[in-house]
Design a protein around this motif. Structure first.
Motif, PDB file in Angstrom:
ATOM      1  N   SER A   1      -0.837  54.887  57.255  1.00  0.00           N
ATOM      2  CA  SER A   1       0.546  55.294  57.048  1.00  0.00           C
ATOM      3  C   SER A   1       1.468  54.416  57.872  1.00  0.00           C
TER       4      SER A   1
ATOM      5  N   ASP B   1       0.955  61.982  62.921  1.00  0.00           N
ATOM      6  CA  ASP B   1      -0.114  61.897  61.929  1.00  0.00           C
ATOM      7  C   ASP B   1      -0.819  63.239  61.791  1.00  0.00           C
TER       8      ASP B   1
ATOM      9  N   ASP C   1       0.050  50.480  56.407  1.00  0.00           N
ATOM     10  CA  ASP C   1      -0.338  50.126  55.035  1.00  0.00           C
ATOM     11  C   ASP C   1      -0.317  48.610  54.849  1.00  0.00           C
TER      12      ASP C   1
ATOM     13  N   GLY D   1      -4.587  58.546  52.873  1.00  0.00           N
ATOM     14  CA  GLY D   1      -3.306  57.881  52.665  1.00  0.00           C
ATOM     15  C   GLY D   1      -3.432  56.549  51.938  1.00  0.00           C
TER      16      GLY D   1
ATOM     17  N   ASP E   1       0.945  51.097  48.662  1.00  0.00           N
ATOM     18  CA  ASP E   1      -0.325  51.821  48.606  1.00  0.00           C
ATOM     19  C   ASP E   1      -1.449  50.848  48.265  1.00  0.00           C
TER      20      ASP E   1
ATOM     21  N   GLY F   1      -3.667  62.149  51.051  1.00  0.00           N
ATOM     22  CA  GLY F   1      -2.927  62.062  52.297  1.00  0.00           C
ATOM     23  C   GLY F   1      -2.553  63.387  52.918  1.00  0.00           C
TER      24      GLY F   1
END
Length: 202
Positions: free
Chosen positions: A14, A24, A51, A76, A84, A136
């Motif tokens: 993330s 988180d 990411d 995630g 992503d 996620g």
């Protein structure tokens, strides 16, 4: 001959959580569920990363090859948005792909949200390590791993973790036992050992 140490990699992917923009929740959800589900003693290797595909790839390689994780669970980065890239990174480090995991995760999630079809979660084998991309959200993580129950507590649909211990057996990893009240691990009779309770472990 003693079993190898059980080390499980927990990776939360993330941009915002890794930058400190918010707390988180992926790794705590994974760790909490595994503590309930596993009878076998284990320890976690935790990573909170952005990411970024090269960072994800390097993290997965290190956890598998250097840290000796038999299982790596990521959370995630599996949707269709440009940032992503978890599936791409996972496939890039794979020796083999296990399509059934992704199919089953989407099937479970479709019981709750129609947007489950947007998920691109994959599972792969790297050496003696199973790597699985999970959703996620903490609630979705538990639903995917554990499955669905009827109101009376009986099983409606078992989650993907039912197949994970035997998969790890087959790729040369340690023997994982689960609490059947949380998620019964399936093995053919020829691969089963006498069950151990948590209180019996050293």
């Amino acid at each position: 001959m003693s079993e190898p140490e059980v080390v499980i990699g927990l990776v939360s992917i993330s941009d915002r959580a890794s930058s400190g923009a918010y707390e988180d929740k992926g790794i705590p959800a994974l760790e909490s569920w595994l503590n309930r589900a596993l009878v076998t003693p284990w320890r976690a290797e935790k990573r909170l990363i952005a990411d970024e595909q090269p960072v994800i790839e390097e993290t997965l390689r290190t956890l598998a090859d250097t840290c000796g994780c038999c299982l790596i669970l990521t959370t995630g980065g599996t949707g269709p948005a440009p940032r992503d890239v978890t599936p791409e990174a996972t496939l890039a480090v794979a020796d083999r792909v296990l399509p059934g995991f992704g199919e089953e995760m989407r099937r479970i999630s479709l019981n709750f949200v129609p947007t489950a079809i947007l998920s691109r979660q994959v599972a792969v084998v790297r050496g003696k390590t199973l790597i699985v991309n999970l959703p996620g959200q903490p609630k979705s993580i538990v639903e995917t791993l554990e499955g669905l129950r009827h109101e009376d507590g009986s099983w409606q649909h078992k989650g993907i973790f039912a197949a994970i211990p035997y998969c790890i057996d087959l790729i040369g990893g340690p023997y994982l036992e689960t609490d059947p009240d949380v998620i019964p691990a399936f093995r053919p009779k020829s691969a089963q050992r006498p069950a151990t309770k948590k209180g019996d472990m050293p």
